[in-house]
Design a protein around this motif. Structure first.
Motif, PDB file in Angstrom:
ATOM      1  N   MET A 136       1.116  -5.357 -14.258  1.00 34.34           N
ATOM      2  CA  MET A 136       1.754  -4.791 -13.071  1.00 34.34           C
ATOM      3  C   MET A 136       0.841  -3.749 -12.421  1.00 34.34           C
ATOM      4  O   MET A 136      -0.069  -3.228 -13.065  1.00 34.34           O
ATOM      5  N   THR A 179       2.820   4.940 -11.155  1.00 31.40           N
ATOM      6  CA  THR A 179       4.122   5.401 -11.623  1.00 31.40           C
ATOM      7  C   THR A 179       4.561   6.617 -10.818  1.00 31.40           C
ATOM      8  O   THR A 179       3.801   7.164 -10.011  1.00 31.40           O
ATOM      9  N   GLU A 198      10.384  -8.967 -12.794  1.00 35.57           N
ATOM     10  CA  GLU A 198      10.424  -8.078 -11.643  1.00 35.57           C
ATOM     11  C   GLU A 198      10.281  -6.646 -12.156  1.00 35.57           C
ATOM     12  O   GLU A 198      10.696  -6.318 -13.279  1.00 35.57           O
ATOM     13  N   ASN A 199       9.705  -5.821 -11.301  1.00 35.32           N
ATOM     14  CA  ASN A 199       9.575  -4.406 -11.605  1.00 35.32           C
ATOM     15  C   ASN A 199       9.713  -3.653 -10.296  1.00 35.32           C
ATOM     16  O   ASN A 199       9.482  -4.213  -9.223  1.00 35.32           O
ATOM     17  N   ASN A 256       8.935   1.805 -16.288  1.00 41.26           N
ATOM     18  CA  ASN A 256       8.466   1.042 -17.440  1.00 41.26           C
ATOM     19  C   ASN A 256       9.566   0.108 -17.937  1.00 41.26           C
ATOM     20  O   ASN A 256      10.155   0.292 -19.005  1.00 41.26           O
ATOM     21  N   SER A 257       9.857  -0.914 -17.129  1.00 41.51           N
ATOM     22  CA  SER A 257      10.855  -1.922 -17.483  1.00 41.51           C
ATOM     23  C   SER A 257      10.486  -3.243 -16.818  1.00 41.51           C
ATOM     24  O   SER A 257       9.881  -3.267 -15.740  1.00 41.51           O
ATOM     25  N   VAL A 258      10.886  -4.324 -17.480  1.00 40.73           N
ATOM     26  CA  VAL A 258      10.829  -5.648 -16.877  1.00 40.73           C
ATOM     27  C   VAL A 258      12.270  -6.113 -16.696  1.00 40.73           C
ATOM     28  O   VAL A 258      13.099  -5.950 -17.598  1.00 40.73           O
ATOM     29  N   TRP A 259      12.570  -6.643 -15.518  1.00 42.76           N
ATOM     30  CA  TRP A 259      13.881  -7.224 -15.248  1.00 42.76           C
ATOM     31  C   TRP A 259      13.768  -8.745 -15.236  1.00 42.76           C
ATOM     32  O   TRP A 259      12.809  -9.309 -14.675  1.00 42.76           O
ATOM     33  N   SER A 274      17.299  -5.916 -18.449  1.00 42.63           N
ATOM     34  CA  SER A 274      15.971  -5.310 -18.417  1.00 42.63           C
ATOM     35  C   SER A 274      15.684  -4.638 -19.750  1.00 42.63           C
ATOM     36  O   SER A 274      16.592  -4.366 -20.537  1.00 42.63           O
ATOM     37  N   CYS A 333       8.634  -2.610 -21.686  1.00 44.84           N
ATOM     38  CA  CYS A 333       7.616  -3.517 -22.210  1.00 44.84           C
ATOM     39  C   CYS A 333       7.232  -3.092 -23.627  1.00 44.84           C
ATOM     40  O   CYS A 333       7.122  -1.885 -23.914  1.00 44.84           O
ATOM     41  N   CYS A 355       4.568  -1.234 -19.112  1.00 46.51           N
ATOM     42  CA  CYS A 355       4.395  -2.396 -18.223  1.00 46.51           C
ATOM     43  C   CYS A 355       3.223  -2.198 -17.272  1.00 46.51           C
ATOM     44  O   CYS A 355       2.537  -3.157 -16.908  1.00 46.51           O
ATOM     45  N   GLN A 356       2.996  -0.930 -16.855  1.00 45.42           N
ATOM     46  CA  GLN A 356       1.970  -0.657 -15.849  1.00 45.42           C
ATOM     47  C   GLN A 356       0.570  -0.522 -16.435  1.00 45.42           C
ATOM     48  O   GLN A 356      -0.413  -0.681 -15.706  1.00 45.42           O
TER      49      GLN A 356
END
Length: 463
Positions: free
Chosen positions: A126, A130, A165-166, A171-174, A196, A199, A204-205
């Motif tokens: 991603m 942030t 999706e983010n 710091n999450s994945v949906w 969600s 990661c 995630c980033q």
């Protein structure tokens, strides 16, 4: 990445690609792209089409989500990075206008085989941003039901699988399913049925993670499953909704896959206030190492003509088949005054897979019903491609001279008599092969209509 309104649903720089698409024991690779190529070159046109502007021609504005960026094909927004990744980079100009990129697969027939399982997977980093600097960022890896292509107003009934999706650098994945009707319905639109999680390991980033979606028709009830780094975090089962909703989402030709980074819109706004803001930092890229599609078990989702038949009909849902189906139409997007002679531009794509047939030495024939209405100066064009072994390589590609339609409403016949503009490769026997038909507006400033079902036919030179 919801079409009507978003369901709630990587590191900037070189990044590290892991090389070829990894093996998946027990699975059969159906399609993939590992994004190898020189820096600032576009992704493969054989695999992907590039969406541009603020919406599909004739579709909802701002891609139906309220996002604000203008999608372009500029290498500044969309390119390979020379290190084995696709790079999508949102940018902001001095006037505050945002640009970014969105691509979708040429193929629109990714579907779980009857009694088997479909797996769609991508290894993605991603945008590495942030906090306040990330407000408005909305990267996504997702899939839409093929009947949406060319219609643009039948969402969410034809289905949407949001694989990753983010938003806003959280710091999450949906993972989200969209289906049924909007608003409300069995998928609780416009939110969708989602879950969600953070990661695993690195955020995630700050690192690549592998995002996977599975559509399992080998279990009862059927299941849809979402994973990050092989860890299951969301499941939707067939018995969570009525039979009609599930059928509308699954009983069509299949899905096409999309990758994009949006800026602003319903989902970022919902979780971060009005976005983007003056603090939002442009230039943070989403990197994609590979995207691949596998199947396991069951009967492959093919629509081949019966033995001995060489006649294929373009049908609703982006398929080619030996039966005509009902009369219908598909919209060919305007060329917008540009010249796309020989180069498919947002084409309507029809495919048939799993064909085993002997080459008879003849040539392709077709009779397409096309109409430009009252538009002046429109010209439609067709490209016919043959993949002899179904391995994803187009062994023979034929592009025909475009057909200049008159400005009088009513269908006209576009046939191979217009002549062959160019051809690459050679014919040979089809062994579990594939045929693809692409139709688009090569010139003009208006949209056109393609008659499908019992109206347009292609005859392939195989016995």
């Amino acid at each position: 990445m919801a079409v009507a309104l978003a369901g709630f649903i990587g590191v900037t720089g070189a990044g590290t690609a892991q090389g070829a698409i990894p093996p998946a024991p027990g699975w059969n690779l159906q399609w993939g792209d590992d994004f190898n190529g020189a820096d600032r070159t576009p992704p493969s046109a054989a695999n992907w089409q590039t969406d541009t502007g603020h919406g599909y021609p004739g579709g909802p504005g701002n891609w139906g989500t309220g996002e604000i960026q203008n999608y372009t094909a500029s290498p500044d927004n969309l390119s390979l990075d020379g290190n084995g990744n696709l790079r999508i980079t949102p940018l902001r100009d001095g006037a505050g206008n945002w640009t970014s990129a969105r691509i979708e697969t040429q193929r629109a027939d990714f579907k779980a085989p009857a009694g088997g399982t479909l797996r769609i997977e991508g290894r993605i980093q991603m945008p590495n941003v942030t906090g306040d600097a990330a407000l408005g960022y909305w990267p996504a890896f997702w899939a839409l039901g093929s009947p949406y292509r060319g219609n643009y107003w039948n969402w969410p009934g034809t289905g949407e699988f949001d694989i990753m999706e983010n938003v806003n650098g959280i710091n999450s994945v949906w993972g989200v399913l969209h289906c049924g009707v909007n608003p409300g319905g069995p998928c609780n639109e416009t939110t969708g049925l989602g879950a969600s999680r953070a990661c695993p390991g690195a955020s995630c980033q700050s690192a690549f993670h592998t995002y996977r979606f599975e559509w399992d028709r080998a279990v009862t009830p059927n299941e849809l499953r979402w994973y990050v780094d092989d860890q299951l975090f969301h499941t939707v089962r067939q018995n969570q909704m009525d039979a009609g909703t599930w059928a509308n989402m699954t009983d069509h030709a299949g899905y096409f896959i999309l990758l994009n980074v949006a800026i602003g819109g319903a989902f970022p706004d919902a979780l971060g206030g009005r976005t983007p803001t003056a603090a939002t930092v442009p230039g943070r890229s989403m990197l994609v190492d590979y995207v691949a599609v596998w199947t396991r078990g069951g009967t492959p989702p093919t629509d081949p003509p019966p033995s001995g038949s060489s006649t294929l009909y373009a049908r609703t849902g982006a398929g080619l088949g030996d039966s005509t189906g009902s009369a219908a139409s598909a919209t060919l997007a305007t060329a917008g005054g540009a010249n796309y002679d020989g180069t498919p531009h947002t084409p309507q794509v029809f495919t048939s897979s799993g064909i085993t047939r002997t080459y008879n030495g003849g040539a392709t024939q077709f009779d397409l019903f096309v109409d430009a209405g009252t538009s002046v100066g429109n010209g439609q064009q067709v490209r016919v491609s043959y993949d002899r072994t179904g391995d994803g390589t187009w062994d023979r590609t034929e592009t025909y001279e475009y057909f200049a339609t008159d400005p009088v409403p009513g269908y006209e016949h576009y046939t191979q008599a217009r002549g062959l503009k160019s051809a690459t490769g050679s014919h040979g026997d089809l062994v579990n092969g594939k045929v693809r038909i692409e139709v688009w507006n090569a010139i003009g400033t208006g949209a056109s209509t393609l008659g499908i079902g019992n109206q347009s036919v292609v005859r392939i030179p195989f016995g």
